[in-house]
Design a protein around this motif. Structure first.
Motif, PDB file in Angstrom:
ATOM      1  N   GLY A  99       0.834  -1.205   0.000  1.00 49.06           N
ATOM      2  CA  GLY A  99       0.000   0.000   0.000  1.00 49.06           C
ATOM      3  C   GLY A  99       0.855   1.236   0.000  1.00 49.06           C
ATOM      4  O   GLY A  99       1.451   1.587  -0.996  1.00 49.06           O
ATOM      5  N   THR A 100       0.949   1.905   1.138  1.00 45.78           N
ATOM      6  CA  THR A 100       1.776   3.101   1.248  1.00 45.78           C
ATOM      7  C   THR A 100       2.934   2.859   2.208  1.00 45.78           C
ATOM      8  O   THR A 100       2.776   2.177   3.233  1.00 45.78           O
ATOM      9  CB  THR A 100       0.968   4.308   1.742  1.00 45.78           C
ATOM     10  N   ALA A 101       4.089   3.440   1.875  1.00 43.00           N
ATOM     11  CA  ALA A 101       5.246   3.355   2.765  1.00 43.00           C
ATOM     12  C   ALA A 101       5.211   4.412   3.852  1.00 43.00           C
ATOM     13  O   ALA A 101       6.049   4.397   4.759  1.00 43.00           O
ATOM     14  CB  ALA A 101       6.531   3.485   1.955  1.00 43.00           C
ATOM     15  N   ASN A 102       4.253   5.316   3.781  1.00 34.19           N
ATOM     16  CA  ASN A 102       4.118   6.355   4.797  1.00 34.19           C
ATOM     17  C   ASN A 102       3.347   5.779   5.991  1.00 34.19           C
ATOM     18  O   ASN A 102       2.193   6.115   6.238  1.00 34.19           O
ATOM     19  CB  ASN A 102       3.398   7.573   4.218  1.00 34.19           C
ATOM     20  N   ILE A 103       4.019   4.925   6.726  1.00 37.52           N
ATOM     21  CA  ILE A 103       3.382   4.142   7.791  1.00 37.52           C
ATOM     22  C   ILE A 103       3.385   4.954   9.087  1.00 37.52           C
ATOM     23  O   ILE A 103       4.447   5.288   9.614  1.00 37.52           O
ATOM     24  CB  ILE A 103       4.134   2.810   7.997  1.00 37.52           C
ATOM     25  N   PRO A 104       2.220   5.280   9.624  1.00 41.43           N
ATOM     26  CA  PRO A 104       2.160   6.120  10.830  1.00 41.43           C
ATOM     27  C   PRO A 104       2.738   5.434  12.056  1.00 41.43           C
ATOM     28  O   PRO A 104       2.849   4.210  12.130  1.00 41.43           O
ATOM     29  CB  PRO A 104       0.655   6.366  11.009  1.00 41.43           C
ATOM     30  N   SER A 105       3.092   6.240  13.027  1.00 38.03           N
ATOM     31  CA  SER A 105       3.562   5.749  14.319  1.00 38.03           C
ATOM     32  C   SER A 105       2.434   5.679  15.342  1.00 38.03           C
ATOM     33  O   SER A 105       2.675   5.654  16.541  1.00 38.03           O
ATOM     34  CB  SER A 105       4.686   6.642  14.848  1.00 38.03           C
ATOM     35  N   LEU A 106       1.196   5.661  14.860  1.00 38.58           N
ATOM     36  CA  LEU A 106       0.018   5.451  15.694  1.00 38.58           C
ATOM     37  C   LEU A 106      -0.871   4.408  15.025  1.00 38.58           C
ATOM     38  O   LEU A 106      -1.039   4.433  13.806  1.00 38.58           O
ATOM     39  CB  LEU A 106      -0.784   6.751  15.854  1.00 38.58           C
ATOM     40  N   PRO A 114      -4.893   3.343   2.895  1.00 40.72           N
ATOM     41  CA  PRO A 114      -5.262   4.655   2.363  1.00 40.72           C
ATOM     42  C   PRO A 114      -4.935   4.849   0.887  1.00 40.72           C
ATOM     43  O   PRO A 114      -5.336   5.853   0.301  1.00 40.72           O
ATOM     44  CB  PRO A 114      -4.424   5.615   3.221  1.00 40.72           C
ATOM     45  N   PHE A 115      -4.201   3.899   0.295  1.00 40.30           N
ATOM     46  CA  PHE A 115      -3.749   4.075  -1.086  1.00 40.30           C
ATOM     47  C   PHE A 115      -3.706   2.718  -1.769  1.00 40.30           C
ATOM     48  O   PHE A 115      -3.236   1.728  -1.198  1.00 40.30           O
ATOM     49  CB  PHE A 115      -2.358   4.710  -1.089  1.00 40.30           C
TER      50      PHE A 115
END
Length: 304
Positions: A99-106, A114-115
């Protein structure tokens, strides 16, 4: 490339004594050299693995520079996933996702997706799912890096560290999958010998449970920092490695894999892992040299 997620990571520094989550995430975006960025962060310099220039292939969604979620891959300076008392960590490396590499820290999403990259399926991952009798072998949203390489003298295998995380855990019946193919053979497995994927009712013990969000990462479950060893085909002078992850059956409940420390190793027939074998002095010659040295010392004493 633009630094993403650093602000989120720094927020957690105040909460825990160590840095948190995915550190210094640098997304693969338009204008970046995905192949160079990923291989240089992944392959240990001087570690015996020499990438053959021009052989590389990358498949993955490249970020558009506007949406922070549109990049499927990235590189990072470190991983430090903690709940304040226990930590899973690794050094510099790359992240590939379905999916996305922008993986949240929450961990705030029941289904983190999301993508949708829309990069298609992968025949190699489909094959290992079929062989394992997985609930589905249909793959989507594949993300992979593949290249030819040469090993230094004395090496016969590669070593790679990985952490696998997924929002499929703990209750989804499909099996997002990660594979590492060395000369065509997959060597990515959990300690219980199952494929690196989540299979409901079968291999949950390979995951740390983050469904309550105690750990500072979005994924509901993730593995320890694991190591795999991939034997090369010693009849070949050049070798191929393919590192791949994909959604299975659908394009939701995404998964990701953190990768680090790709290096050459020597492993013996009994499965022992060592540095390249060194040339030792044969025992008869060693004894001869020892006796010769003692004899020389005795002669020198007589002369004195």
């Amino acid at each position: 490339m633009k630094i993403k997620n650093l602000g989120i990571s720094l927020f957690f520094v105040s909460s825990f004594s160590a840095n948190a989550g995915l550190l210094g995430l640098d997304l693969i975006e338009t204008g970046d050299d995905a192949i160079s960025d990923i291989t240089s962060s992944l392959v240990v310099s001087g570690g015996g693995v020499s990438v053959i220039a021009g052989s590389e292939t990358f498949v993955g969604a490249i970020g558009d520079g506007f949406s922070s979620n549109s990049a499927q891959s990235g590189i990072f300076s470190g991983v430090n996933i903690t709940d304040g008392s226990s930590t899973v960590s690794m050094g510099e490396g790359a992240v590939l996702t379905s999916g996305t590499a922008n993986i949240p820290s929450l961990n705030t999403e029941t289904s983190f997706d999301p993508f949708t990259p829309g990069t298609g399926g992968d025949a190699d991952l489909t094959a290992i799912l079929n062989d394992a009798g997985a609930p589905s072998s249909i793959t989507n949203d594949v993300n992979y890096i593949e290249f030819d390489f040469m090993l230094g003298a004395g090496f016969n295998a590669i070593s790679l560290d990985f952490i696998f995380g997924s929002d499929e855990f703990p209750d989804q019946g499909v099996t997002d999958v990660f594979g590492v193919f060395v000369d065509g053979t997959n060597y990515a497995f959990f300690p219980d010998s199952s494929l690196v994927s989540f299979v409901e009712g079968a291999n949950a013990s390979n995951f740390l449970d983050n469904t309550t969000g105690l750990f500072d990462i979005e994924y509901d479950g993730f593995s320890q920092n694991l190591n795999l060893i991939g034997l090369v085909d010693e009849s070949l002078t050049q070798h191929t490695i393919k590192i791949a992850i994909a959604d299975t059956s659908d394009s939701v409940y995404d998964s990701g894999v953190f990768l680090s420390n790709l290096t050459g190793i020597y492993t013996d027939n009994d499965g022992g892992v060592n540095n390249p074998p060194t040339t030792n002095v044969d025992e008869p010659l060693g004894v001869f040299l020892l006796l010769s040295g003692l004899g020389l010392m005795m002669r020198l004493r007589r002369r004195s």
